[in-house]
Write an enzyme that holds these catalytic residues in place. Structure first.
Site, PDB file in Angstrom:
ATOM      1  N   GLU A 206      67.917  -6.868  33.930  1.00 57.50           N
ATOM      2  CA  GLU A 206      69.201  -6.897  34.619  1.00 57.50           C
ATOM      3  C   GLU A 206      69.137  -6.285  36.011  1.00 57.50           C
ATOM      4  OE1 GLU A 206      72.822  -7.832  35.624  1.00 57.50           O
ATOM      5  OE2 GLU A 206      72.082  -8.389  33.640  1.00 57.50           O
ATOM      6  N   GLU A 207      68.375  -5.204  36.166  1.00 55.83           N
ATOM      7  CA  GLU A 207      68.468  -4.440  37.412  1.00 55.83           C
ATOM      8  C   GLU A 207      67.164  -4.310  38.195  1.00 55.83           C
ATOM      9  OE1 GLU A 207      71.322  -4.187  38.032  1.00 55.83           O
ATOM     10  OE2 GLU A 207      72.526  -3.634  36.316  1.00 55.83           O
ATOM     11  N   SER A 606      82.344  -9.449  39.817  1.00 51.66           N
ATOM     12  CA  SER A 606      81.371  -8.400  39.531  1.00 51.66           C
ATOM     13  C   SER A 606      81.577  -7.259  40.542  1.00 51.66           C
ATOM     14  CB  SER A 606      79.949  -8.962  39.550  1.00 51.66           C
ATOM     15  OG  SER A 606      79.037  -8.053  38.992  1.00 51.66           O
ATOM     16  N   ASP A 681      81.273 -10.559  27.654  1.00 55.33           N
ATOM     17  CA  ASP A 681      80.460  -9.994  28.736  1.00 55.33           C
ATOM     18  C   ASP A 681      79.615  -8.841  28.202  1.00 55.33           C
ATOM     19  OD1 ASP A 681      79.441  -8.961  31.129  1.00 55.33           O
ATOM     20  OD2 ASP A 681      81.250  -9.444  32.241  1.00 55.33           O
ATOM     21  N   HIS A 713      78.967 -12.732  31.622  1.00 58.02           N
ATOM     22  CA  HIS A 713      79.334 -12.153  32.912  1.00 58.02           C
ATOM     23  C   HIS A 713      79.731 -13.210  33.937  1.00 58.02           C
ATOM     24  CE1 HIS A 713      79.848  -9.016  35.743  1.00 58.02           C
ATOM     25  NE2 HIS A 713      78.833  -9.352  36.511  1.00 58.02           N
TER      26      HIS A 713
END
Length: 745
Positions: A206-207, A606, A681, A713
């Site tokens: 994800e990051e 977001s 989500d 999301h």
């Protein structure tokens, strides 16, 4: 959906008679969210074969933009051809496993069919996972071979470097398939429950922009693979609400300040069937950032990032024993950026980038980890290291630079000598670039405000070879009927706290400067590549201009490929400098005689949802409306790696976290708000929105809401996206559009 009334224009003909000329076609939401795509045949996931003789790419089907096929084009003579027809091989796509759904969500993959593929390093095969199984396409002859047909999904499939094996993860274990014999070998066997092998953990996917959890050595002797133990991670019960009911997902979600998964790294000796653990240090609360092999396969390079992300160590690992030593370190008072700008060289040295000068630049290191020289320098940023041709000693990189000066709206390809010297521009125009392994050729995808994305092959010196996807905007292009009403964006700058901010504005068709217009401020605002680009604009922008809105976007501090100082302005105080810059933009808009200063709205998703919520609760913005999508509303609820990078932990920075909380600001709502969120989500958990819903109701404050059952999301699929944009347009029309004032003026 509101009705758009068209008025025919009166023109004076050559015979001095008045004749009625119909307006050009008006773009509608129904057309935007249907097939074929208005962008035309755009090549996705483009890659060159290692020898540069074939280009592979994904193309959406003309009858269904949600399904991708795998295509290939020879770099010499010959037309592009379909290599894998997704529907022919798997006519009825089944349900993906939860693990694969989550992985695709992390990778922002919303389509089906062939959504990813990989070459072997010999360029003989292309491996393509398709709807949970694996297919192998042979470059010679074009035969497609099905390798698996099992109830379980095979994920993260790869061809080994020499093309002798195919590897994949099945049921949380790594499996290797011998292509000659067809035999499978389970490399690991204890993956179950909270233990997973060879898969990037949630945070990495994800990051950290790391989608894999295992790496073959070039000689196929070793596989480096991670082991993830999620037992330390908090369980966050999450309602997964669909149209057919609801279930509770016990999601392991590492929130800011809370424990991460424990990630270990091992090296499997494939030949000896023996595994050793890599020494990553005594502290297990670290991030496994990047893993690379030396060209001879004798050294494993590991980038280890500290939990506070202020230190990034490069470890040199002996794959036979797992012993390691730190050979280079990067540090920052804010955070160290993770990149893919690491390239091992034949002599044991390597190229690596850092921001030690305040700008991202490339450096040459020797085998011992000592900096030899800067390959690039100046007050402009390198964006990516794209390739190295060691035969000619040339390094290729993308950068936002022109004539030695930062050029934020551009991304051009440059080359520089390993021995030093000034960079030389390979391209005059902006684009994205993919080089083959030896950096003798590249594929670029180019667009500008008048040109939809076009993909072409070039030699490394910039000589045009052939089109891969010309995507010419002519009578056969899907967008052709709507081209005359498409307005080119205008660009400009604003000054804020010693920084130059870029903005972009698109006016409605038939714009009359003597009238006043409502404005939609589009926003993301968070750390990203930035949204202001001199390229082909999304068709949804034209939906807004067709409805009579001026569309405006500003890249505030913290956003875009800029200096370290520009990006780090939001350090420990997210939501503050970004809003200061957006207030500056709103005040600038109000100085324009054709802007109705009482009808300015903002929309974002977001981080853009976070920004829109802050803007509609910021008195100095004075917004009339905001469409707020999937917003983080309290950073304590978001994940560790992203949040702590910019905000530290809630314990270390309580003031910053408190200032970013949306709830205390709700009494300051300046206009109407539309809140939107996916009800499944797993990234920005729905709790972020429900706490706002609860607080607004407790304050008896009216607002509007649109929730999406089964959506994560993002809102996926043409049907739901059509509904989403119909909702946007209806809300905006009632709050700042013609229905809000009874007129379009």
């Amino acid at each position: 959906m509101r009705t758009v009334l068209l008025v025919s224009a009166l023109v004076l003909t050559a015979g001095s008679a008045l004749a009625q000329t119909p307006d050009p076609a008006v773009l509608t939401p129904e057309r935007v969210f249907s097939s074929p795509s208005l962008n035309g045949p755009v090549a996705q996931g483009v890659s060159l074969s290692p020898d540069g003789a074939l280009v592979a790419f994904l193309r959406a089907r003309p009858d269904d933009v949600s399904v991708l096929d795998l295509w290939a084009a020879p770099t010499g003579a010959g037309e592009p051809f379909k290599l894998i027809d997704a529907r022919a091989l798997v006519p009825d796509a089944g349900e993906l496993s939860e693990a694969e759904k989550a992985r695709r969500e992390r990778m922002r993959i919303s389509q089906r069919g062939v959504v990813e593929y990989s070459w072997d390093e010999q360029g003989r095969y292309i491996l393509a996972p398709l709807e949970g199984d694996i297919f192998l396409a042979s470059r010679e002859g074009g035969q497609v071979r099905r390798l698996t047909e099992t109830p379980a999904d095979e994920i993260d499939a790869k061809v080994s470097p020499k093309g002798n094996f195919v590897s994949f993860v099945r049921d949380q274990d790594l499996v290797v398939l011998n292509l000659a014999s067809g035999d499978e070998q389970a490399v690991t066997s204890d993956g179950e429950g909270l233990i997973t092998w060879a898969t990037a953990e949630f945070i990495a996917q994800e990051e950290m922009d790391r989608d894999t959890g295992y790496w073959w050595s070039p000689d196929e002797r070793f596989i480096a693979l991670q082991r993830t133990d999620e037992s330390t991670v908090d369980v966050v019960p999450r309602l997964d609400i669909s149209g057919g009911g609801a279930s509770v997902v016990e999601q392991r979600y590492p929130r800011a300040g809370r424990p991460n998964a424990v990630v270990e790294l091992y090296v499997q000796d494939v030949t000896a069937n023996r595994r050793v653990k890599v020494d990553l240090g005594d502290n297990t609360d670290i991030y496994l950032a990047r893993v690379n092999w030396s060209q001879d396969g004798k050294t494993l390079y590991v980038q280890r990032q500290s939990r506070d992300q202020k230190t990034l160590d490069l470890l040199s690992v002996d794959p036979a024993t797992g012993t390691s030593r730190v050979i280079a370190t990067q540090t920052s008072d804010a955070w160290v950026e993770l990149t893919d700008d690491f390239k091992p060289l034949k002599d044991g040295g390597f190229i690596w980038s850092d921001e030690s000068t305040g700008w991202r630049h490339l450096y040459l290191y020797d085998a011992a980890g000592r900096k030899v020289r800067a390959l690039t320098e100046g007050d402009w940023p390198v964006q990516t290291l794209d390739g190295v041709d060691e035969e000619t000693g040339r390094v290729f990189f993308s950068a936002s630079m022109r004539d030695g000066v930062e050029a934020p709206l551009e991304r051009r390809l440059f080359t520089v000598a390993l021995s030093g010297g000034a960079p030389v521009a390979v391209t005059e125009t902006s684009g994205s670039f993919t080089l083959n392994d030896t950096a003798t050729a590249y594929v670029t995808t180019y667009s500008d405000v008048d040109t939809p994305p076009q993909t072409a092959l070039y030699r490394a010196d910039g000589t045009f070879v052939r089109w891969i996807e010309e995507n010419r905007l002519d009578e056969d292009h899907p967008f052709w009927p709507y081209r005359e009403r498409r307005m080119d964006p205008e660009f400009g700058t604003l000054e804020s706290h010693g920084e130059t901010l870029q903005w972009m504005m698109t006016k409605p068709y038939g714009f009359d400067p003597s009238r006043t217009y409502p404005v939609i401020m589009q926003v993301y605002g968070g750390p990203s590549a930035g949204g202001v680009r001199a390229g082909w604009q999304p068709a949804t922008n034209q939906l807004l201009t067709e409805a009579g809105y001026i569309v405006f976007r500003l890249d505030n501090r913290g956003e875009g490929y800029r200096s370290a100082r520009f990006k780090q302005a939001l350090h420990l105080r997210m939501g503050q400098p970004e809003i200061e810059d957006q207030v500056l933009a709103a005040n600038y808009l109000r100085t324009l005689p054709y802007v109705d200063d009482a009808r300015i709205a903002m929309m974002g998703w977001s981080y853009g949802g976070f920004m829109s919520l802050r803007a509609i609760t910021e008195p100095d913005m004075g917004l009339a409306a905001a469409a707020v999508g999937a917003p983080p509303t309290q950073w304590n609820l978001y994940d560790t790696h992203y949040t702590e990078r910019f905000m530290s932990t809630p314990e270390a920075n309580p003031e910053g976290y408190a200032a970013a909380d949306a709830i205390p600001r709700l009494d300051n709502l300046t206009g109407r708000m539309l809140l939107m969120h996916g009800m499944a989500d797993d990234n920005v958990i729905l709790e972020n929105s429900t706490r706002v819903i609860d607080a607004l109701q407790a304050r008896s404050i009216p607002f509007e809401m649109m929730l999406y059952p089964g959506q994560r999301h993002g809102v996926r699929g043409n049907e739901r996206q059509l509904q989403q944009w119909q909702t946007y347009l209806d809300f905006l029309d009632r709050t700042i559009g013609s229905r809000s004032h009874g007129t379009s003026d």
